[in-house]
Write an enzyme that holds these catalytic residues in place. Structure first.
Site, PDB file in Angstrom:
ATOM      1  N   SER A  23       0.837  -1.207   0.000  1.00 12.71           N
ATOM      2  CA  SER A  23       0.000   0.000   0.000  1.00 12.71           C
ATOM      3  C   SER A  23       0.867   1.250   0.000  1.00 12.71           C
ATOM      4  O   SER A  23       0.576   2.225  -0.695  1.00 12.71           O
ATOM      5  CB  SER A  23      -0.896   0.012   1.232  1.00 12.71           C
ATOM      6  OG  SER A  23      -1.534  -1.217   1.356  1.00 12.71           O
ATOM      7  N   ASP A  49       1.867  -6.282  -8.080  1.00 14.84           N
ATOM      8  CA  ASP A  49       1.100  -5.027  -7.988  1.00 14.84           C
ATOM      9  C   ASP A  49       1.977  -3.783  -8.152  1.00 14.84           C
ATOM     10  O   ASP A  49       1.586  -2.827  -8.815  1.00 14.84           O
ATOM     11  CB  ASP A  49       0.357  -4.945  -6.647  1.00 14.84           C
ATOM     12  CG  ASP A  49      -0.954  -5.719  -6.699  1.00 14.84           C
ATOM     13  OD1 ASP A  49      -1.086  -6.578  -7.597  1.00 14.84           O
ATOM     14  OD2 ASP A  49      -1.827  -5.471  -5.853  1.00 14.84           O
ATOM     15  N   ASN A  87      -4.864  -6.946 -11.505  1.00 17.14           N
ATOM     16  CA  ASN A  87      -5.920  -6.999 -10.467  1.00 17.14           C
ATOM     17  C   ASN A  87      -5.462  -6.168  -9.272  1.00 17.14           C
ATOM     18  O   ASN A  87      -5.760  -6.477  -8.123  1.00 17.14           O
ATOM     19  CB  ASN A  87      -6.182  -8.455 -10.059  1.00 17.14           C
ATOM     20  CG  ASN A  87      -7.443  -8.585  -9.204  1.00 17.14           C
ATOM     21  OD1 ASN A  87      -8.277  -7.676  -9.181  1.00 17.14           O
ATOM     22  ND2 ASN A  87      -7.573  -9.698  -8.501  1.00 17.14           N
ATOM     23  N   ASP A 310      -7.621  -6.675   6.076  1.00 13.07           N
ATOM     24  CA  ASP A 310      -6.710  -7.520   5.298  1.00 13.07           C
ATOM     25  C   ASP A 310      -6.113  -8.637   6.154  1.00 13.07           C
ATOM     26  O   ASP A 310      -5.579  -9.615   5.632  1.00 13.07           O
ATOM     27  CB  ASP A 310      -5.549  -6.685   4.715  1.00 13.07           C
ATOM     28  CG  ASP A 310      -5.964  -6.001   3.426  1.00 13.07           C
ATOM     29  OD1 ASP A 310      -7.062  -6.289   2.922  1.00 13.07           O
ATOM     30  OD2 ASP A 310      -5.194  -5.158   2.929  1.00 13.07           O
ATOM     31  N   GLU A 338      -9.823  -9.214  -3.792  1.00 10.83           N
ATOM     32  CA  GLU A 338      -9.240 -10.139  -4.777  1.00 10.83           C
ATOM     33  C   GLU A 338     -10.155 -11.331  -5.033  1.00 10.83           C
ATOM     34  O   GLU A 338     -10.141 -11.938  -6.091  1.00 10.83           O
ATOM     35  CB  GLU A 338      -7.866 -10.609  -4.306  1.00 10.83           C
ATOM     36  CG  GLU A 338      -6.740  -9.621  -4.559  1.00 10.83           C
ATOM     37  CD  GLU A 338      -6.625  -8.569  -3.473  1.00 10.83           C
ATOM     38  OE1 GLU A 338      -7.618  -8.318  -2.753  1.00 10.83           O
ATOM     39  OE2 GLU A 338      -5.537  -7.961  -3.360  1.00 10.83           O
ATOM     40  N   HIS A 389      -3.766 -13.886  -2.901  1.00 10.72           N
ATOM     41  CA  HIS A 389      -2.520 -14.072  -2.152  1.00 10.72           C
ATOM     42  C   HIS A 389      -2.755 -14.304  -0.661  1.00 10.72           C
ATOM     43  O   HIS A 389      -2.095 -15.109  -0.025  1.00 10.72           O
ATOM     44  CB  HIS A 389      -1.613 -12.861  -2.367  1.00 10.72           C
ATOM     45  CG  HIS A 389      -2.247 -11.534  -2.037  1.00 10.72           C
ATOM     46  ND1 HIS A 389      -1.579 -10.536  -1.386  1.00 10.72           N
ATOM     47  CD2 HIS A 389      -3.496 -11.036  -2.247  1.00 10.72           C
ATOM     48  CE1 HIS A 389      -2.372  -9.495  -1.241  1.00 10.72           C
ATOM     49  NE2 HIS A 389      -3.537  -9.771  -1.766  1.00 10.72           N
ATOM     50  N   GLY A 447      27.321 -14.544  33.696  1.00  9.52           N
ATOM     51  CA  GLY A 447      27.210 -13.276  34.417  1.00  9.52           C
ATOM     52  C   GLY A 447      27.426 -13.504  35.904  1.00  9.52           C
ATOM     53  O   GLY A 447      27.433 -14.650  36.378  1.00  9.52           O
ATOM     54  N   ALA A 449      26.648 -12.810  40.139  1.00 11.40           N
ATOM     55  CA  ALA A 449      25.534 -13.244  40.991  1.00 11.40           C
ATOM     56  C   ALA A 449      24.345 -12.294  40.855  1.00 11.40           C
ATOM     57  O   ALA A 449      24.513 -11.077  40.782  1.00 11.40           O
ATOM     58  CB  ALA A 449      25.993 -13.290  42.448  1.00 11.40           C
ATOM     59  N   GLY A 452      20.336 -12.090  36.919  1.00  7.43           N
ATOM     60  CA  GLY A 452      19.093 -12.516  36.255  1.00  7.43           C
ATOM     61  C   GLY A 452      19.272 -13.729  35.363  1.00  7.43           C
ATOM     62  O   GLY A 452      18.387 -14.037  34.564  1.00  7.43           O
ATOM     63  N   LYS A 453      20.380 -14.443  35.517  1.00  8.32           N
ATOM     64  CA  LYS A 453      20.662 -15.574  34.615  1.00  8.32           C
ATOM     65  C   LYS A 453      19.553 -16.640  34.675  1.00  8.32           C
ATOM     66  O   LYS A 453      19.062 -17.079  33.640  1.00  8.32           O
ATOM     67  CB  LYS A 453      22.002 -16.241  34.977  1.00  8.32           C
ATOM     68  CG  LYS A 453      23.213 -15.329  34.851  1.00  8.32           C
ATOM     69  CD  LYS A 453      24.495 -16.072  35.141  1.00  8.32           C
ATOM     70  CE  LYS A 453      24.588 -16.659  36.539  1.00  8.32           C
ATOM     71  NZ  LYS A 453      24.545 -15.674  37.643  1.00  8.32           N
ATOM     72  N   SER A 455      16.414 -16.495  35.882  1.00  2.10           N
ATOM     73  CA  SER A 455      15.078 -16.036  35.443  1.00  2.10           C
ATOM     74  C   SER A 455      14.992 -16.070  33.926  1.00  2.10           C
ATOM     75  O   SER A 455      14.009 -16.538  33.354  1.00  2.10           O
ATOM     76  CB  SER A 455      14.818 -14.605  35.899  1.00  2.10           C
ATOM     77  OG  SER A 455      15.245 -14.412  37.210  1.00  2.10           O
TER      78      SER A 455
HETATM   79  N1  LIG Z   1      15.604  -7.575  34.987  1.00  2.00           N
HETATM   80  C1  LIG Z   1      15.185  -7.814  36.229  1.00  2.00           C
HETATM   81  N2  LIG Z   1      14.479  -6.884  36.873  1.00  2.00           N
HETATM   82  C2  LIG Z   1      14.066  -7.089  38.130  1.00  2.00           C
HETATM   83  N3  LIG Z   1      14.318  -8.202  38.851  1.00  2.00           N
HETATM   84  C3  LIG Z   1      15.009  -9.166  38.269  1.00  2.00           C
HETATM   85  C4  LIG Z   1      15.483  -9.031  36.924  1.00  2.00           C
HETATM   86  N4  LIG Z   1      16.151 -10.148  36.605  1.00  2.00           N
HETATM   87  C5  LIG Z   1      16.101 -10.943  37.690  1.00  2.00           C
HETATM   88  N5  LIG Z   1      15.415 -10.358  38.685  1.00  2.00           N
HETATM   89  C6  LIG Z   1      15.198 -10.884  40.043  1.00  2.00           C
HETATM   90  O1  LIG Z   1      16.469 -10.890  40.657  1.00  2.00           O
HETATM   91  C7  LIG Z   1      16.645 -12.048  41.449  1.00  2.00           C
HETATM   92  C8  LIG Z   1      17.894 -12.794  40.983  1.00  2.00           C
HETATM   93  O2  LIG Z   1      17.639 -13.285  39.690  1.00  2.00           O
HETATM   94  P1  LIG Z   1      18.191 -14.681  39.207  1.00  2.00           P
HETATM   95  O3  LIG Z   1      18.073 -15.699  40.273  1.00  2.00           O
HETATM   96  O4  LIG Z   1      17.569 -14.949  37.909  1.00  2.00           O
HETATM   97  O5  LIG Z   1      19.719 -14.288  39.032  1.00  2.00           O
HETATM   98  P2  LIG Z   1      20.974 -15.221  38.768  1.00  2.00           P
HETATM   99  O6  LIG Z   1      21.892 -14.460  37.914  1.00  2.00           O
HETATM  100  O7  LIG Z   1      20.536 -16.544  38.274  1.00  2.00           O
HETATM  101  O8  LIG Z   1      21.574 -15.348  40.224  1.00  2.00           O
HETATM  102  P3  LIG Z   1      22.619 -16.442  40.795  1.00  2.00           P
HETATM  103  O9  LIG Z   1      23.744 -16.512  39.893  1.00  2.00           O
HETATM  104  O10 LIG Z   1      23.020 -15.871  42.090  1.00  2.00           O
HETATM  105  O11 LIG Z   1      21.867 -17.708  40.918  1.00  2.00           O
HETATM  106  C9  LIG Z   1      15.352 -12.823  41.338  1.00  2.00           C
HETATM  107  O12 LIG Z   1      14.529 -12.472  42.410  1.00  2.00           O
HETATM  108  C10 LIG Z   1      14.741 -12.313  40.065  1.00  2.00           C
HETATM  109  O13 LIG Z   1      13.338 -12.425  40.095  1.00  2.00           O
HETATM  110  N1  LIG Z   2      29.703 -22.037  35.591  1.00  2.00           N
HETATM  111  C1  LIG Z   2      29.787 -21.700  36.904  1.00  2.00           C
HETATM  112  C2  LIG Z   2      28.637 -21.577  37.682  1.00  2.00           C
HETATM  113  C3  LIG Z   2      28.759 -21.251  39.000  1.00  2.00           C
HETATM  114  N2  LIG Z   2      29.973 -21.089  39.520  1.00  2.00           N
HETATM  115  C4  LIG Z   2      30.139 -20.822  40.938  1.00  2.00           C
HETATM  116  C5  LIG Z   2      30.287 -19.378  41.255  1.00  2.00           C
HETATM  117  C6  LIG Z   2      29.075 -18.987  41.981  1.00  2.00           C
HETATM  118  O1  LIG Z   2      29.366 -18.073  43.018  1.00  2.00           O
HETATM  119  C7  LIG Z   2      28.530 -20.283  42.514  1.00  2.00           C
HETATM  120  C8  LIG Z   2      27.051 -20.365  42.597  1.00  2.00           C
HETATM  121  O2  LIG Z   2      26.464 -19.986  41.373  1.00  2.00           O
HETATM  122  P1  LIG Z   2      25.039 -19.287  41.282  1.00  2.00           P
HETATM  123  O3  LIG Z   2      24.059 -20.218  41.880  1.00  2.00           O
HETATM  124  O4  LIG Z   2      25.117 -18.009  42.001  1.00  2.00           O
HETATM  125  O5  LIG Z   2      24.818 -19.099  39.819  1.00  2.00           O
HETATM  126  O6  LIG Z   2      29.020 -21.290  41.647  1.00  2.00           O
HETATM  127  C9  LIG Z   2      31.086 -21.202  38.734  1.00  2.00           C
HETATM  128  O7  LIG Z   2      32.197 -21.012  39.197  1.00  2.00           O
HETATM  129  N3  LIG Z   2      30.959 -21.510  37.443  1.00  2.00           N
END
Ligand SMILES: Nc1ncnc2c1ncn2[C@@H]1O[C@H](COP(=O)(O)OP(=O)(O)OP(=O)(O)O)[C@@H](O)[C@H]1O
Ligand SMILES: Nc1ccn([C@H]2C[C@H](O)[C@@H](COP(=O)(O)O)O2)c(=O)n1
Length: 655
Positions: A23, A49, A87, A310, A338, A389, A447, A449, A452-453, A455
């Site tokens: 369009s 078209d 068309n 559409d 069409e 189409h 990443g 501690a 957020g890994k 989650s």
């Molecule tokens: N982007 C975000 N915004 C707000 N809260 C978050 C976000 N990501 C994660 N969280 C919260 O932060 C906390 C820690 O998240 P999570 O357990 O996923 O982290 P992690 O990296 O797995 O930690 P660890 O390595 O210590 O296990 C949880 O309560 C989660 O709900």
């Molecule tokens: N691949 C990894 C995973 C974890 N660890 C160690 C380091 C952390 O402090 C601990 C606990 O992990 P979390 O539950 O916070 O993800 O385990 C590491 O060395 N290598």
């Protein structure tokens, strides 16, 4: 030729770029012809078209230059030409009105037979009122015809655009060329209003003046100055409805590249309707839109598609997949497009639904129970496409659902080439997306501690049916077992090595998560997430013997995921992208500032030695916490969990 759709046996996990808008392309071509200067149009749709429109402009004497992803228009029109509009509704209406702006011209128009039946009366009556003289070769007020033109001098027009919004769009654009102001009053409203809004907005983008003082009234000034020399066509929002629906049909995730913002194209509203219907969740990721599977309720639903008609075909074709009654209203005008789209869709959908009812303005689809659908379809359903189409593409998406569970094709599309009207390589792209979704991908998420890994990893795995592995829990489990045996980190590496000899690890699968078990038993979360484990885990994790003990096991998880028929693997930790899977298809490094992470943990009611653990993890000699080479860094400090998940899924879909 008929084309069997191969169903997706894995949830869709793909990125799809829909073509430029038909369009917008055809409006831009016409407005460029009216501009009086050379205009370069970028990202045009190259389809039947738009080729028809460009060829007609060439026949009219304009210079058309086509290059890699652009088309330019320059020159001025001749006083006579033969024009064939196929068309293409836009070419048919826009060019008929446009030539009438040329003084003392004589033009011959013909079209495909299908166009002979499509509404032109409202437009032709208005043009006759403005001085054009039509001679019809078959039926009155229909193609084919010839027209003697006198130019426009402005004034008042009373316009019947009840059957097609293109009639109003055609008059609006052409009146820019009138020698004085034109005032247009609608007799009885129009359909598909967003397309009229698109015309008005585009006229303004080109610098042409149009006012809409009240509903049903328009004033076009004879401002012939064009403000621009180039124009970029947005991705086609109607075409984008197919990848959005694909996410629902295959219970997956599809990244729709360069999804247009609200503004020009009303059909962007399809994403909201799909979301309201509970069929997908939609998330913006930069310029793209991520469509994610959702769980629709079993309740019957009803939607008015008048403004986005559409896309009603896309919604209707997938409706039989969800086991609930779907009613679509506001679509009477699509009976003159069409094909008679209401009747055609009812006929085709009834081949795989329990019952389909329709009346002038609506269609209601009564599906089989979800569990019944496969039994009711004994041989592939052959879908007639009526040279339409949208009938072809919408059923193509429905056919991607794996209703038999083994990838057995159940939908066959007659004349799939008709999709070339707006999306020439649609079926190729659908098949490529299926192949992309079949690829086993390993996703490494690292990443510090509480960044957020977990989650993010868990949610991505659930959405894509990937296997999730939390390697932090492996180190925590080892720490718990060793502490339980009375082995503290201070006893040294030899003691730890010795103790590990008696530890037998294996895997238990819970839903999407693979958990490491010791001696065949699951070690519960409550045991591995204690203060004591928190304080000691990084000290154990720094020991090369512990890392070596877990390395082979963690690498073996790819094999486990494949054996258990997961679509991929998401593994989170500290060294996944750097040591465990340095060749992972997707490597992500999550980060967040310390205060944010401390607060997140506090919200969970957990006191965690985040900075101490991070310092130990970063500074150890073996497999320290680093941002892996080639990883994408996502700073989650100011992002919601949903945003981080969407960004991660988008990266996976694109890899
Ligand atoms: N982007 C975000 N915004 C707000 N809260 C978050 C976000 N990501 C994660 N969280 C919260 O932060 C906390 C820690 O998240 P999570 O357990 O996923 O982290 P992690 O990296 O797995 O930690 P660890 O390595 O210590 O296990 C949880 O309560 C989660 O709900
Ligand atoms: N691949 C990894 C995973 C974890 N660890 C160690 C380091 C952390 O402090 C601990 C606990 O992990 P979390 O539950 O916070 O993800 O385990 C590491 O060395 N290598």
């Amino acid at each position: 030729m008929d084309y069997k759709i191969e169903p997706f046996t894995k949830p869709a996990c793909a990125a799809i770029q829909a073509p430029g808008s038909k369009s917008i392309t055809n409006r831009a071509l016409l407005l460029a012809a009216m501009a009086g200067q050379k205009i370069k149009i970028f990202n045009p749709l190259v389809s039947r078209d738009s080729q028809i429109m460009a060829q007609c402009l060439k026949n009219l004497g304009f210079e058309i230059e086509e290059g890699e992803n652009f088309i330019s228009v320059s020159g001025s029109p001749k006083k006579s030409a033969k024009l064939f509009v196929g068309n293409a509704g836009t070419a048919a209406r826009f060019l008929t009105a446009f030539v009438c702006a040329i003084k003392d011209g004589e033009f011959e128009f013909d079209s495909d037979e299908e166009m002979y039946k499509r509404p032109m009366r409202g437009l032709i009556e208005a043009l006759e009122h403005l001085g054009a003289e039509f001679t019809f070769k078959k039926e009155s007020f229909s193609f084919p015809f010839s027209v003697k033109t006198k130019g426009f001098s402005g004034g008042e027009i009373s316009l019947d655009a009840t059957q097609s919004s293109q009639i109003l769009s055609a008059i609006l654009m052409s009146q820019t060329l009138a020698s004085s102001e034109t005032s247009i009053t609608l007799k009885g409203g129009t359909v598909s209003k967003p397309f009229v809004e698109m015309t008005v907005k585009m006229m303004r983008q080109f610098g042409f003046e149009v006012e809409c003082p009240s509903n049903g009234k328009y004033i076009v000034k004879n401002s012939k100055t064009c403000k621009i020399s180039s124009y970029t066509v947005e991705t086609d929002a109607t075409a984008a409805s197919y990848p959005i629906a694909l996410a629902a049909a295959t219970s997956g995730a599809v990244l729709v590249k360069n999804f247009p913002r609200e503004g020009l194209q009303g059909d962007v509203g399809f994403a909201q309707v799909m979301q309201k219907a509970g069929l997908v969740k939609c998330r913006r990721v930069g310029n793209d839109l991520l469509a994610l599977k959702s769980e629709p309720s079993a309740e019957a639903c009803e939607f008015d598609f008048n403004d986005i008609s559409d896309t009603f075909l896309t919604f209707a074709a997938i409706a039989p997949l969800f086991g609930r009654t779907t009613k679509i209203t506001g679509i009477a005008h699509t009976r003159k497009q069409e094909s008679d789209r209401v009747e055609a869709m009812a006929r085709e959908i009834s081949k795989f639904a329990k019952k389909v009812e329709f009346d002038e303005d609506s269609i209601t689809i009564f599906p089989y129970e979800k569990s019944e659908l496969a039994q009711k379809i004994s041989s592939p359903v052959k879908i007639e496409t009526y040279k339409d189409h949208r009938i072809a593409m919408s059923h193509g998406v429905a056919g991607c659902a794996d209703i038999f569970g083994g990838g057995k094709a159940w939908i066959e599309i007659r004349d799939p080439q008709c999709s070339s009207k707006t999306w020439p390589d649609f079926f190729k792209i659908l098949e490529q997306s299926r192949k992309d979704s079949m690829k086993f991908k390993t996703v490494a998420i690292d990443g510090g501690a509480a960044v957020g890994k977990s989650s993010v990893s868990k949610e991505c795995a659930k959405t894509l049916n990937y296997m999730h592995v939390d390697t932090g829990s492996h180190y925590r489990t080892i720490a718990y077992i060793l502490l339980d045996k009375g082995i503290a980190p201070s006893l040294g590496e030899d003691a730890v090595s010795q103790a590990l000899k008696g530890v037998e690890i294996s895997t238990l699968i819970f839903g999407n998560s693979a958990r490491m078990s010791v001696g065949g038993k699951e070690i519960e979360d409550s045991l591995i997430r204690t203060d004591k484990v928190n304080q000691n885990v990084s000290l154990f994790a720094a020991m090369p013997q512990v890392r070596e003990f877990l390395k082979g096991y963690q690498r073996s998880m790819e094999g486990v995921a494949k054996e258990k028929n997961f679509a991929g693997l998401v593994m989170e930790g500290r060294d996944i992208g750097s040591v465990i899977f340095p060749n992972a298809e997707i490597k992500i490094f999550l980060d967040a500032d310390e205060e944010t992470r401390r607060k997140r943990r506090a919200n969970e009611g957990i006191s965690d030695s985040i900075s101490k653990r991070d310092a130990l993890d970063k500074n150890r000699k073996t497999a320290p916490l680093v941002r892996p080479e080639g990883s994408v860094l996502i700073d989650t400090s100011n992002m919601s969990k949903e945003e981080v998940i969407a960004k991660t899924l988008a990266l996976i879909a694109e890899a």
